[in-house]
Scaffold this motif. Structure first.
Motif, short mmCIF file in Angstrom:
data_model
loop_
_atom_site.label_atom_id
_atom_site.label_comp_id
_atom_site.label_asym_id
_atom_site.label_seq_id
_atom_site.Cartn_x
_atom_site.Cartn_y
_atom_site.Cartn_z
N TYR A 174 -35.48 26.90 -76.96
CA TYR A 174 -35.87 25.96 -75.92
C TYR A 174 -35.68 26.60 -74.55
CZ TYR A 174 -36.37 22.15 -79.23
OH TYR A 174 -36.82 21.35 -80.24
N TYR A 175 -36.72 26.51 -73.74
CA TYR A 175 -36.71 27.09 -72.40
C TYR A 175 -36.84 25.99 -71.36
CZ TYR A 175 -37.83 31.47 -74.82
OH TYR A 175 -37.82 32.58 -75.64
N CYS A 176 -36.01 26.04 -70.34
CA CYS A 176 -36.22 25.13 -69.23
C CYS A 176 -37.08 25.83 -68.18
CB CYS A 176 -34.90 24.64 -68.64
SG CYS A 176 -33.91 25.89 -67.84
N ALA A 177 -37.74 25.02 -67.38
CA ALA A 177 -38.67 25.55 -66.39
C ALA A 177 -38.64 24.69 -65.14
CB ALA A 177 -40.08 25.60 -66.96
N LEU A 178 -39.06 25.29 -64.03
CA LEU A 178 -39.09 24.59 -62.74
C LEU A 178 -40.39 24.95 -62.03
CD1 LEU A 178 -36.18 24.34 -60.20
CD2 LEU A 178 -38.42 25.13 -59.45
N VAL A 179 -40.95 23.96 -61.36
CA VAL A 179 -42.19 24.20 -60.62
C VAL A 179 -42.06 23.59 -59.23
CG1 VAL A 179 -43.29 22.10 -61.51
CG2 VAL A 179 -44.71 24.00 -60.68
N ASN A 180 -42.61 24.30 -58.24
CA ASN A 180 -42.58 23.82 -56.86
C ASN A 180 -43.88 23.13 -56.45
OD1 ASN A 180 -39.97 24.74 -56.25
ND2 ASN A 180 -40.73 26.81 -55.87
N ARG A 181 -44.94 23.40 -57.17
CA ARG A 181 -46.23 22.87 -56.78
C ARG A 181 -46.53 21.57 -57.52
NH1 ARG A 181 -49.19 27.55 -59.23
NH2 ARG A 181 -47.26 27.55 -60.42
N ARG A 182 -47.19 20.66 -56.83
CA ARG A 182 -47.61 19.42 -57.49
C ARG A 182 -48.59 19.73 -58.61
NH1 ARG A 182 -46.72 14.53 -55.38
NH2 ARG A 182 -45.57 14.45 -53.42
N GLY A 183 -48.49 18.95 -59.68
CA GLY A 183 -49.43 19.10 -60.79
C GLY A 183 -49.55 17.80 -61.53
N THR A 184 -50.66 17.63 -62.21
CA THR A 184 -50.84 16.43 -63.01
C THR A 184 -50.05 16.58 -64.31
OG1 THR A 184 -52.74 17.31 -64.20
CG2 THR A 184 -53.18 16.20 -62.10
N GLY A 185 -49.93 15.46 -65.01
CA GLY A 185 -49.23 15.49 -66.28
C GLY A 185 -49.86 16.46 -67.26
N VAL A 186 -51.18 16.52 -67.23
CA VAL A 186 -51.89 17.43 -68.13
C VAL A 186 -51.62 18.88 -67.74
CG1 VAL A 186 -54.16 18.21 -68.91
CG2 VAL A 186 -53.67 15.76 -68.68
N GLU A 187 -51.66 19.16 -66.45
CA GLU A 187 -51.44 20.53 -65.98
C GLU A 187 -50.05 21.01 -66.32
OE1 GLU A 187 -52.26 19.86 -61.89
OE2 GLU A 187 -54.39 20.38 -62.05
N LEU A 188 -49.08 20.13 -66.20
CA LEU A 188 -47.69 20.55 -66.42
C LEU A 188 -47.38 20.79 -67.89
CD1 LEU A 188 -45.75 18.37 -63.85
CD2 LEU A 188 -46.39 20.77 -63.68
N GLY A 199 -30.27 28.66 -56.13
CA GLY A 199 -31.12 29.42 -55.24
C GLY A 199 -31.92 28.48 -54.35
N PRO A 200 -33.10 28.91 -53.87
CA PRO A 200 -33.92 28.10 -52.97
C PRO A 200 -34.68 27.02 -53.74
CG PRO A 200 -34.97 30.20 -53.35
CD PRO A 200 -33.62 30.28 -54.02
N THR A 201 -34.02 25.87 -53.95
CA THR A 201 -34.59 24.82 -54.79
C THR A 201 -35.08 23.61 -54.02
OG1 THR A 201 -32.38 23.90 -55.08
CG2 THR A 201 -33.13 25.48 -56.75
N ARG A 202 -35.14 23.67 -52.70
CA ARG A 202 -35.51 22.49 -51.90
C ARG A 202 -36.92 22.02 -52.18
NH1 ARG A 202 -34.07 22.86 -45.72
NH2 ARG A 202 -34.77 20.71 -45.91
N SER A 203 -37.78 22.91 -52.64
CA SER A 203 -39.18 22.55 -52.87
C SER A 203 -39.47 22.16 -54.31
CB SER A 203 -40.08 23.72 -52.50
OG SER A 203 -39.93 24.06 -51.13
N THR A 204 -38.43 21.90 -55.08
CA THR A 204 -38.63 21.58 -56.49
C THR A 204 -39.49 20.33 -56.66
OG1 THR A 204 -36.55 22.61 -57.13
CG2 THR A 204 -37.51 21.02 -58.66
N TYR A 205 -40.56 20.43 -57.44
CA TYR A 205 -41.41 19.29 -57.73
C TYR A 205 -41.05 18.68 -59.08
CZ TYR A 205 -45.54 16.63 -59.01
OH TYR A 205 -46.38 15.63 -59.43
N ALA A 206 -40.80 19.52 -60.05
CA ALA A 206 -40.49 19.03 -61.40
C ALA A 206 -39.69 20.08 -62.16
CB ALA A 206 -41.77 18.71 -62.17
N MET A 207 -38.97 19.60 -63.16
CA MET A 207 -38.33 20.47 -64.14
C MET A 207 -38.73 19.99 -65.52
SD MET A 207 -34.53 21.24 -62.55
CE MET A 207 -34.17 22.50 -63.78
#
Length: 126
Positions: free
Chosen positions: A93-107, A25-33
């Motif tokens: 086990y669940y995989c996840a994806l985030v588009n927004r920047r975040g700190t290590g603690v936040e993620l 899908g629309p993954t161009r903005s992926t920041y982390a998985m």
């Protein structure tokens, strides 16, 4: 964005498994998985994450030295290699994806992530 996880199963204590998660899908903005897990009767727990731009990885203490998260460079996808598995690693086990920047603690918080896969069961027998 859709996430497809695979690779779970039953393994004896001390064994290894490899989990994969591919995004579509629309993954161009992926920041982390990353990966989370949830054992019966417990809250969802952070396991590992990989930031795509910096390739920084982070792990929960209980899996450091045993689990490795890496990116499949050809895709928006990650692999979680799990070695020296213990019965306490048993969980969905669940995989996840985030588009927004975040700190290590936040993620490390489930609420920081935008998209989730369907979950794959890992069972480690003693």
């Amino acid at each position: 964005v859709q996430l497809q996880a695979s690779g779970g199963g039953l393994v004896q204590e001390g064994g290894s498994l490899r989990l994969s998660c591919a995004a579509s899908g629309p993954t161009r903005s992926t920041y982390a998985m990353g990966w989370f897990r949830q054992a019966p009767g417990k809250e969802r727990e952070f396991v590992a994450a990989l930031t795509f731009s910096s390739r920084v990885t982070s792990y929960v203490d209980s899996v450091k030295g045993r689990f490795t998260i890496s990116r499949d460079n050809a895709k928006i996808a990650v692999v979680l290699r799990m070695n020296s598995l213990k019965p306490e690693d048993t969980a969905v086990y669940y995989c996840a994806l985030v588009n927004r920047r975040g700190t290590g603690v936040e993620l490390r918080e489930p609420g920081a992530w935008d998209y989730w896969g369907q979950g794959t069961l890992v069972t480690v027998s003693s």
